[in-house]
Design an enzyme around this catalytic site. Structure first.
Site, PDB file in Angstrom:
ATOM      1  N   GLU B  70      -4.085  28.800  20.904  1.00 36.20           N
ATOM      2  CA  GLU B  70      -4.503  28.908  19.505  1.00 36.20           C
ATOM      3  C   GLU B  70      -5.985  29.219  19.394  1.00 36.20           C
ATOM      4  O   GLU B  70      -6.412  29.981  18.535  1.00 36.20           O
ATOM      5  CB  GLU B  70      -4.195  27.604  18.762  1.00 36.20           C
ATOM      6  CG  GLU B  70      -2.722  27.365  18.486  1.00 36.20           C
ATOM      7  CD  GLU B  70      -1.978  26.754  19.672  1.00 36.20           C
ATOM      8  OE1 GLU B  70      -2.623  26.519  20.718  1.00 36.20           O
ATOM      9  OE2 GLU B  70      -0.764  26.522  19.554  1.00 36.20           O
ATOM     10  N   HIS B 139       4.366  16.696  15.282  1.00 36.57           N
ATOM     11  CA  HIS B 139       4.921  17.908  14.666  1.00 36.57           C
ATOM     12  C   HIS B 139       5.307  17.656  13.207  1.00 36.57           C
ATOM     13  O   HIS B 139       6.177  18.327  12.679  1.00 36.57           O
ATOM     14  CB  HIS B 139       6.182  18.374  15.412  1.00 36.57           C
ATOM     15  CG  HIS B 139       5.959  18.755  16.833  1.00 36.57           C
ATOM     16  ND1 HIS B 139       5.792  17.843  17.832  1.00 36.57           N
ATOM     17  CD2 HIS B 139       5.867  19.970  17.425  1.00 36.57           C
ATOM     18  CE1 HIS B 139       5.626  18.465  18.987  1.00 36.57           C
ATOM     19  NE2 HIS B 139       5.662  19.758  18.766  1.00 36.57           N
TER      20      HIS B 139
END
Lengths: 374, 335
Positions: B70, B139
């Site tokens: 990322e 998550h």
């Protein structure tokens, strides 16, 4: 007196309606009614309107009470002759209720007319077709900022006898937002392109507001295309136009700004609903919509005056012409009708404004169907 | 106009904006669905299928499958934005954002300011948030308050499919970096979404319900829960306004305060952790600016200050529910 028992059911006004509330009964049980009588008011999330009796007889039973909400297709009332027994009425209601399935009715309604799209004159035009048959079709043209839903109370009545097309003019609704020069002539050419694309040689034209000017321009340009003309609070008959409305409509981005603008459309400002405003705001967010409105306003209402004034040409129209106006119209003054030649029938409603075809739907439908049938 | 899911609305937006503007590119992990697997290019379209079909139309030049880094591709997106492209980077789960905070907080968010207005950063980071997926604490977070905290970022949190298309179109055309939050429990929810492109302006709250008694300010998925509560309570004679701010940065303070003052009773519903959250922020705003109009203390409906639990029973208890919102509304209505 006939022994037939008729069901009065919740109508579907506009594409999005799934249920309606009985706002008020105008006719008591046991009263004689004629077809076309206003028997109750129905309120939807978009608007409240009167509902007309589909047939004549005695209103034997109000099945739904005031304040109750029921799905489209549900039984509202029973109309029958006075000689039908109460037991038969009870049996009819029981039978209807037993067979009525709201979900099935909604699904069947969903399978009803849906807007379609065609390519005409190089642009995408959206329309709604209702009705069928060999009779001369009708074409309905909405006004500035409107769309085919503007005719939701009128199109079903007309569609009983003929195919009826409600069109989204360029720049409006689901049609392409390119409007060319955006004047009355350009919009009339687009409507004619639409007729060509669908193979409609000749139609009864009904136009509201700017759509009225468009209808008149079509008839003047090619008399063979118009079987009759119904002009509802039309533009095109005089110089005046309420530019506060036009500019306010273009500028308003939120419901709060839009509400006072739309209230000018109706004699009864209460008719402006949240859903009506929401639909307009959603339309105005579409790419190109506001630019299209600006182009049309700049061309059709340049300098705050109507650019296309045709009242002195109405005499030359070979098709029959009628004009319908709410005298409380605050957008286009009803006085514009005073300049028309005597062969034009002018119908005025004192308790209606610019949206007379919504506010006085039953009466306007009567005038439309009667005039077109002649 | 047709019914479209939240997922379809986002997919259609990406498709239409890529057609409209050749500088729009998309990048992210697995968004084309398997780099290096011939014949399987578009098998996935992202972990939940949102970008399906894009690589087939626009090719790998404009649909970039990135490595699992990322920090690298979000930095690349910021640079691409500053040099003329309009990248839409997908960062799968917002929970993973920590590794690229510098690229977002210190680079993308600051370019316009540090370069004296000579640079713009038209970049969008799409990301999934929210609990309810049995995906545990790494998550399931919301985290939009962290991005709302940073001047220079815009933060959009759509509450429905219609809102998603209008806000994402606006985000892509916007010249500033926009964080775009998609609740993973909402992807299959459908409503009418116009086929043509449209934009919803940032900083303009939407009143999804209008009432006189209580104002509920809700974020993202919580808007739907609040609408359900408002509809239910209407029958009991408590009429609610539901305010969906749509964007937390910019925040439409005027509309929130106006509604707070009209009703005098306010409940804020936020799925994020309560400390330094939008719930705290909005409650403080109302308390400071509309105190004189309040008839009851402002109530906040939030999860407890804990990680999102993995145990299903605990996760269900963690998330604000319509029942909890209803209880809070009844409490302030009675106060």
């Amino acid at each position: 007196m006939t022994k037939t028992i008729q069901a009065v059911t919740m109508p579907k006004w506009g594409l999005a309606m799934t249920e309606g509330m009985v706002a008020a009964w105008h006719v008591e049980e046991g009263s004689e009614i004629a077809a076309g009588d206003e028997i109750l008011d129905i309120e939807t999330t978009k608007i409240t309107n009167a509902f007309e009796a589909p047939g004549a007889g005695v209103l034997r039973r109000q099945v739904v009470a005031e304040g109750e909400t029921v799905p489209v297709g549900a039984l509202l009332a029973v109309v029958a002759g006075a000689d039908v027994t109460d037991a038969d009425i009870d049996a009819f209601i029981a039978d209807f209720e037993a067979n009525f399935d709201a979900e099935a009715a909604a699904a069947a309604e969903g399978g009803g007319p849906e807007p379609e799209v065609t390519e005409a004159g190089g642009r995408r035009l959206r329309y709604l077709k209702a009705g069928d048959g060999d009779a001369t079709p009708a074409l309905l043209l909405h006004g500035f900022g409107g769309d085919l839903n503007s005719w939701m109370f009128n199109q079903p009545a007309l569609a009983e006898d003929r195919p009826v097309f409600a069109l989204d003019l360029p720049g409006h609704g689901g049609s392409a937002k390119e409007v060319g020069p955006g004047d009355v002539a350009a919009l009339a050419a687009a409507a004619t392109d639409f007729m060509d694309a669908l193979g409609i040689d000749r139609a009864h034209l009904a136009g509201h507001s700017l759509g009225g000017a468009v209808a008149l321009a079509i008839a003047l340009d090619d008399p063979t295309r118009a079987a009759s003309l119904t002009l509802v609070c039309p533009a095109g008959l005089g110089p005046d136009i309420n530019m506060d409305y036009i500019e306010g409509f273009i500028a308003a981005g939120r419901r709060k700004q839009l509400k006072p603008v739309l209230e000018q459309l109706f004699a009864d400002p209460e008719l402006v609903s949240r859903d009506m405003m929401e639909d307009i705001i959603k339309y105005k967010r579409l790419d190109g919509a506001v630019a299209a409105l600006q182009t049309i306003a700049g061309a059709a209402f340049a300098g705050g005056r109507q650019a296309t004034v045709m009242n002195d040409q109405v005499e030359a129209v070979s098709a029959p012409v009628q004009v319908i106006w709410g005298t409380q119209d605050r957008i286009v003054p009803a006085a514009h009708a005073d300049t028309l030649p005597p062969q034009v029938e002018v119908h005025r409603f004192d308790d209606a404004g610019h949206m007379v075809h919504m506010e006085k739907a039953a009466e306007v439908n009567g005038l439309l169907t009667g005039f077109i049938a002649e | 106009m047709a019914k479209k899911s939240f997922r379809e609305a986002i997919n259609e937006t990406l498709l239409q904006e890529m057609r409209r503007d050749p500088t729009v590119i998309v990048m992210g992990e697995d968004i084309a669905g398997g780099a290096g697997s011939p014949g399987e290019d578009d098998a996935w379209g992202g972990v939940l299928g949102v970008t399906k079909g894009l690589v087939a139309e626009f090719g790998r030049e404009r649909v970039l499958d990135t490595p699992l880094t990322e920090s690298a591709y979000v930095g690349a997106a910021a640079g691409a934005a500053a040099t003329g492209l309009r990248p839409v980077a997908e960062l799968m789960f917002v929970d993973f954002m920590g590794v690229c905070f510098d690229q977002i907080f210190n680079q993308a968010a600051k370019f316009r300011y540090m370069f004296g207005g000579k640079a713009v950063t038209p970049m969008v980071i799409r990301t999934m948030y929210g609990a309810g997926f049995r995906a545990a604490s790494q998550h399931s977070q919301c985290l939009y308050p962290i991005f709302t905290h940073i001047p220079g970022l815009k933060v959009a949190i759509p509450s429905s499919a219609y809102e998603a298309k209008g806000l994402l179109t606006q985000a892509i055309r916007d010249d500033d970096p926009v964080m775009f939050f998609e609740h993973k429990a909402m992807y299959d929810e459908e409503e009418d979404v116009p086929d043509d492109p449209y934009t919803i302006p940032f900083g303009e709250a939407n009143l999804t319900r209008e009432g006189d008694d209580v104002t509920i300010v809700a974020i993202g998925r919580m808007v739907q829960f609040s609408n359900q509560v408002a509809d239910k309570l209407e029958a009991d004679g408590i009429s609610c306004t539901v305010v969906d701010p749509r964007t937390t940065s910019p925040l439409d303070e005027d509309t929130i305060l106006e509604c707070a003052e009209e009703t005098g009773r306010v409940v804020v519903v936020d799925e994020a952790n309560p400390r330094c959250s939008m719930a705290r922020d909005i409650a403080a705003l109302v308390a400071e600016r509309s105190f004189g109009a309040l008839k009851a203390p402002v109530r906040q409906v939030t999860p407890p200050h804990t990680p999102v639990p993995f145990a299903p029973g605990l996760e269900d208890l963690y998330i604000p529910t319509p029942d909890k919102i209803e209880a809070a509304v009844r409490e302030v209505a009675a106060a």
